[in-house]
Scaffold this motif. Structure first.
Motif, PDB file in Angstrom:
ATOM      1  N   TRP A 132     131.817 -12.894   1.362  1.00 42.86           N
ATOM      2  CA  TRP A 132     131.523 -12.517   2.629  1.00 42.86           C
ATOM      3  C   TRP A 132     131.035 -13.485   4.372  1.00 42.86           C
ATOM      4  CZ3 TRP A 132     129.985  -7.560   3.100  1.00 42.86           C
ATOM      5  CH2 TRP A 132     130.046  -6.861   2.018  1.00 42.86           C
ATOM      6  N   VAL A 133     131.899 -14.557   4.009  1.00 44.29           N
ATOM      7  CA  VAL A 133     131.218 -15.484   4.819  1.00 44.29           C
ATOM      8  C   VAL A 133     132.528 -15.535   5.532  1.00 44.29           C
ATOM      9  CG1 VAL A 133     130.563 -18.105   5.047  1.00 44.29           C
ATOM     10  CG2 VAL A 133     129.086 -16.385   4.041  1.00 44.29           C
ATOM     11  N   ARG A 134     132.647 -16.082   6.595  1.00 43.37           N
ATOM     12  CA  ARG A 134     133.432 -15.943   7.698  1.00 43.37           C
ATOM     13  C   ARG A 134     133.627 -17.212   8.569  1.00 43.37           C
ATOM     14  NH1 ARG A 134     134.918 -12.759   5.145  1.00 43.37           N
ATOM     15  NH2 ARG A 134     134.354 -10.117   5.814  1.00 43.37           N
ATOM     16  N   ALA A 135     132.682 -18.091   8.399  1.00 42.19           N
ATOM     17  CA  ALA A 135     132.448 -19.347   9.514  1.00 42.19           C
ATOM     18  C   ALA A 135     131.182 -20.176   8.553  1.00 42.19           C
ATOM     19  CB  ALA A 135     132.571 -19.185  10.499  1.00 42.19           C
ATOM     20  N   ALA A 136     131.360 -21.343   8.801  1.00 41.92           N
ATOM     21  CA  ALA A 136     130.517 -22.103   8.155  1.00 41.92           C
ATOM     22  C   ALA A 136     130.080 -23.576   9.337  1.00 41.92           C
ATOM     23  CB  ALA A 136     131.023 -22.412   6.849  1.00 41.92           C
ATOM     24  N   GLU A 137     129.198 -23.723  10.348  1.00 44.69           N
ATOM     25  CA  GLU A 137     129.889 -24.409  11.455  1.00 44.69           C
ATOM     26  C   GLU A 137     128.241 -25.306  11.170  1.00 44.69           C
ATOM     27  OE1 GLU A 137     132.005 -25.391  13.487  1.00 44.69           O
ATOM     28  OE2 GLU A 137     132.800 -23.579  12.397  1.00 44.69           O
ATOM     29  N   PRO A 138     128.300 -27.017  11.641  1.00 43.01           N
ATOM     30  CA  PRO A 138     126.692 -27.279  11.403  1.00 43.01           C
ATOM     31  C   PRO A 138     126.789 -27.599  12.784  1.00 43.01           C
ATOM     32  CG  PRO A 138     128.961 -29.208  11.305  1.00 43.01           C
ATOM     33  CD  PRO A 138     129.561 -27.272  10.986  1.00 43.01           C
ATOM     34  N   ALA A 139     125.221 -27.448  13.307  1.00 42.88           N
ATOM     35  CA  ALA A 139     124.559 -28.076  14.473  1.00 42.88           C
ATOM     36  C   ALA A 139     123.172 -28.033  14.096  1.00 42.88           C
ATOM     37  CB  ALA A 139     124.612 -26.713  14.811  1.00 42.88           C
ATOM     38  N   ALA A 140     123.767 -29.817  14.615  1.00 43.21           N
ATOM     39  CA  ALA A 140     122.273 -30.479  14.418  1.00 43.21           C
ATOM     40  C   ALA A 140     121.966 -30.724  12.615  1.00 43.21           C
ATOM     41  CB  ALA A 140     120.742 -30.455  15.013  1.00 43.21           C
ATOM     42  N   ASN A 141     120.813 -30.563  12.080  1.00 42.73           N
ATOM     43  CA  ASN A 141     120.755 -30.895  10.664  1.00 42.73           C
ATOM     44  C   ASN A 141     120.591 -29.033  10.307  1.00 42.73           C
ATOM     45  OD1 ASN A 141     118.477 -29.478  12.265  1.00 42.73           O
ATOM     46  ND2 ASN A 141     116.679 -29.881  10.317  1.00 42.73           N
ATOM     47  N   LEU A 142     121.268 -28.064  11.109  1.00 45.37           N
ATOM     48  CA  LEU A 142     121.321 -26.793  10.350  1.00 45.37           C
ATOM     49  C   LEU A 142     122.849 -26.209  10.316  1.00 45.37           C
ATOM     50  CD1 LEU A 142     119.487 -24.885  13.950  1.00 45.37           C
ATOM     51  CD2 LEU A 142     118.055 -25.807  11.323  1.00 45.37           C
ATOM     52  N   VAL A 143     123.242 -25.458   9.431  1.00 42.15           N
ATOM     53  CA  VAL A 143     124.382 -24.883   9.303  1.00 42.15           C
ATOM     54  C   VAL A 143     124.169 -23.792   9.647  1.00 42.15           C
ATOM     55  CG1 VAL A 143     126.005 -24.303   7.670  1.00 42.15           C
ATOM     56  CG2 VAL A 143     124.945 -26.297   6.533  1.00 42.15           C
ATOM     57  N   VAL A 144     125.199 -23.176  10.556  1.00 40.14           N
ATOM     58  CA  VAL A 144     124.995 -21.480  10.925  1.00 40.14           C
ATOM     59  C   VAL A 144     126.749 -20.692  10.150  1.00 40.14           C
ATOM     60  CG1 VAL A 144     125.736 -20.070  13.140  1.00 40.14           C
ATOM     61  CG2 VAL A 144     124.132 -22.510  13.611  1.00 40.14           C
ATOM     62  N   LEU A 145     125.814 -19.983   9.614  1.00 37.92           N
ATOM     63  CA  LEU A 145     127.582 -18.904   8.756  1.00 37.92           C
ATOM     64  C   LEU A 145     127.021 -17.920   9.872  1.00 37.92           C
ATOM     65  CD1 LEU A 145     125.859 -18.689   4.900  1.00 37.92           C
ATOM     66  CD2 LEU A 145     127.363 -20.997   6.772  1.00 37.92           C
ATOM     67  N   LYS A 146     128.409 -17.326   9.854  1.00 41.95           N
ATOM     68  CA  LYS A 146     128.500 -16.158  10.372  1.00 41.95           C
ATOM     69  C   LYS A 146     129.074 -14.995   9.134  1.00 41.95           C
ATOM     70  CE  LYS A 146     128.559 -15.786  14.110  1.00 41.95           C
ATOM     71  NZ  LYS A 146     127.438 -14.543  14.762  1.00 41.95           N
ATOM     72  N   THR A 147     128.961 -13.533   9.387  1.00 40.56           N
ATOM     73  CA  THR A 147     129.418 -13.021   8.446  1.00 40.56           C
ATOM     74  C   THR A 147     129.387 -11.284   9.245  1.00 40.56           C
ATOM     75  OG1 THR A 147     127.296 -11.559   7.756  1.00 40.56           O
ATOM     76  CG2 THR A 147     127.180 -13.860   6.339  1.00 40.56           C
ATOM     77  N   PRO A 148     130.398 -10.608   8.590  1.00 40.84           N
ATOM     78  CA  PRO A 148     130.311  -9.006   8.883  1.00 40.84           C
ATOM     79  C   PRO A 148     128.606  -8.627   9.385  1.00 40.84           C
ATOM     80  CG  PRO A 148     131.568  -9.153   7.223  1.00 40.84           C
ATOM     81  CD  PRO A 148     130.614 -10.683   7.221  1.00 40.84           C
ATOM     82  N   PRO A 149     129.165  -7.737  10.572  1.00 43.54           N
ATOM     83  CA  PRO A 149     128.064  -7.218  10.927  1.00 43.54           C
ATOM     84  C   PRO A 149     126.792  -6.881   9.009  1.00 43.54           C
ATOM     85  CG  PRO A 149     129.209  -6.559  12.407  1.00 43.54           C
ATOM     86  CD  PRO A 149     130.131  -7.527  11.018  1.00 43.54           C
ATOM     87  N   GLY A 150     125.492  -7.000   9.144  1.00 38.24           N
ATOM     88  CA  GLY A 150     124.631  -6.365   8.053  1.00 38.24           C
ATOM     89  C   GLY A 150     124.990  -6.822   6.719  1.00 38.24           C
ATOM     90  N   SER A 151     125.702  -8.450   7.005  1.00 36.11           N
ATOM     91  CA  SER A 151     126.079  -9.301   5.942  1.00 36.11           C
ATOM     92  C   SER A 151     124.998 -10.517   5.369  1.00 36.11           C
ATOM     93  CB  SER A 151     127.224  -9.294   5.297  1.00 36.11           C
ATOM     94  OG  SER A 151     127.926  -8.041   5.562  1.00 36.11           O
ATOM     95  N   ALA A 152     125.180 -10.606   6.573  1.00 32.34           N
ATOM     96  CA  ALA A 152     123.772 -11.881   6.109  1.00 32.34           C
ATOM     97  C   ALA A 152     123.176 -11.995   5.165  1.00 32.34           C
ATOM     98  CB  ALA A 152     123.016 -12.247   7.631  1.00 32.34           C
ATOM     99  N   HIS A 153     121.888 -10.733   5.097  1.00 37.72           N
ATOM    100  CA  HIS A 153     121.301 -11.024   4.255  1.00 37.72           C
ATOM    101  C   HIS A 153     121.528 -11.523   2.981  1.00 37.72           C
ATOM    102  CE1 HIS A 153     122.067  -7.088   3.491  1.00 37.72           C
ATOM    103  NE2 HIS A 153     121.002  -7.017   3.071  1.00 37.72           N
ATOM    104  N   LEU A 154     122.702 -11.123   2.621  1.00 37.96           N
ATOM    105  CA  LEU A 154     123.531 -11.044   1.097  1.00 37.96           C
ATOM    106  C   LEU A 154     123.379 -12.596   0.320  1.00 37.96           C
ATOM    107  CD1 LEU A 154     125.771  -7.761   1.368  1.00 37.96           C
ATOM    108  CD2 LEU A 154     123.851  -7.540   0.181  1.00 37.96           C
ATOM    109  N   VAL A 155     124.137 -13.046   1.876  1.00 37.50           N
ATOM    110  CA  VAL A 155     124.031 -14.435   1.439  1.00 37.50           C
ATOM    111  C   VAL A 155     122.641 -15.146   0.932  1.00 37.50           C
ATOM    112  CG1 VAL A 155     125.308 -17.111   2.001  1.00 37.50           C
ATOM    113  CG2 VAL A 155     126.492 -14.925   2.225  1.00 37.50           C
ATOM    114  N   GLY A 156     121.980 -14.791   2.401  1.00 36.07           N
ATOM    115  CA  GLY A 156     121.057 -15.159   2.111  1.00 36.07           C
ATOM    116  C   GLY A 156     119.874 -15.236   1.201  1.00 36.07           C
ATOM    117  N   VAL A 157     119.632 -14.418   0.579  1.00 32.14           N
ATOM    118  CA  VAL A 157     118.817 -14.147  -1.021  1.00 32.14           C
ATOM    119  C   VAL A 157     120.035 -14.945  -1.562  1.00 32.14           C
ATOM    120  CG1 VAL A 157     118.297 -12.279  -2.296  1.00 32.14           C
ATOM    121  CG2 VAL A 157     118.241 -11.673  -0.100  1.00 32.14           C
TER     122      VAL A 157
END
Length: 154
Positions: free
Chosen positions: A86-111
């Motif tokens: 499900w994850v297409r990209a993982a990028e650091p941004a300061a103390n965050l990690v930003v994950l990109k997923t297909p539309p409607g899929s971010a919550h699957l990884v978040g849970v």
């Protein structure tokens, strides 16, 4: 075992369950703060008696008790599978990690992350196709992003 030793082992067990401790000197300090006068050699013997070993989880090595090991490995396998799918990209941004997923899929990884967060993770915010993971420090965010990026497409 003496009563003092039983109390010390119970305190050590509680510390290992509640905190991500990576070095014996951290354990010595934490036990001393809890009122147990110990040396590094004592902590080493106690860890051995408890069957504690070092495991790698969420980009860091930490002590874990035997009953935590299979759970940690299972959580890591589940996350790796989810990331690969499900994850297409993982990028650091300061103390965050930003994950990109297909539309409607971010919550699957978040849970999945919320149910077994790596120790560096403070919390998550899921959108439709983007997930923000707050880490305790920029260094931890960079390490997690690098580890997670290596999981993509695997």
């Amino acid at each position: 075992m003496t009563g003092a030793r039983n109390k010390r082992l119970a305190a050590l067990t509680a510390l290992l369950r509640r905190h991500s401790l990576t070095r014996q000197d951290e354990l010595v300090l934490a036990l001393r703060e809890a009122g147990h006068e110990v040396t590094q050699a004592t902590v080493s013997r106690d860890l051995d008696q408890l069957g504690a070993i070092k495991i790698r989880r969420g980009g860091e090595t930490r002590y874990a008790l035997p009953d935590q090991i299979d759970t940690a490995r299972s959580d890591q396998r589940r996350l790796r599978t989810l990331f690969a799918e499900w994850v297409r990209a993982a990028e650091p941004a300061a103390n965050l990690v930003v994950l990109k997923t297909p539309p409607g899929s971010a919550h699957l990884v978040g849970v999945a992350l919320d149910s077994a967060p790596p120790s560096a993770v403070v919390g998550t915010i899921s959108g439709d196709d983007t997930l923000f993971i707050a880490c305790r420090s920029p260094a931890e965010a960079a390490a997690l992003a690098a580890e997670w990026q290596s999981w993509l497409g695997s």
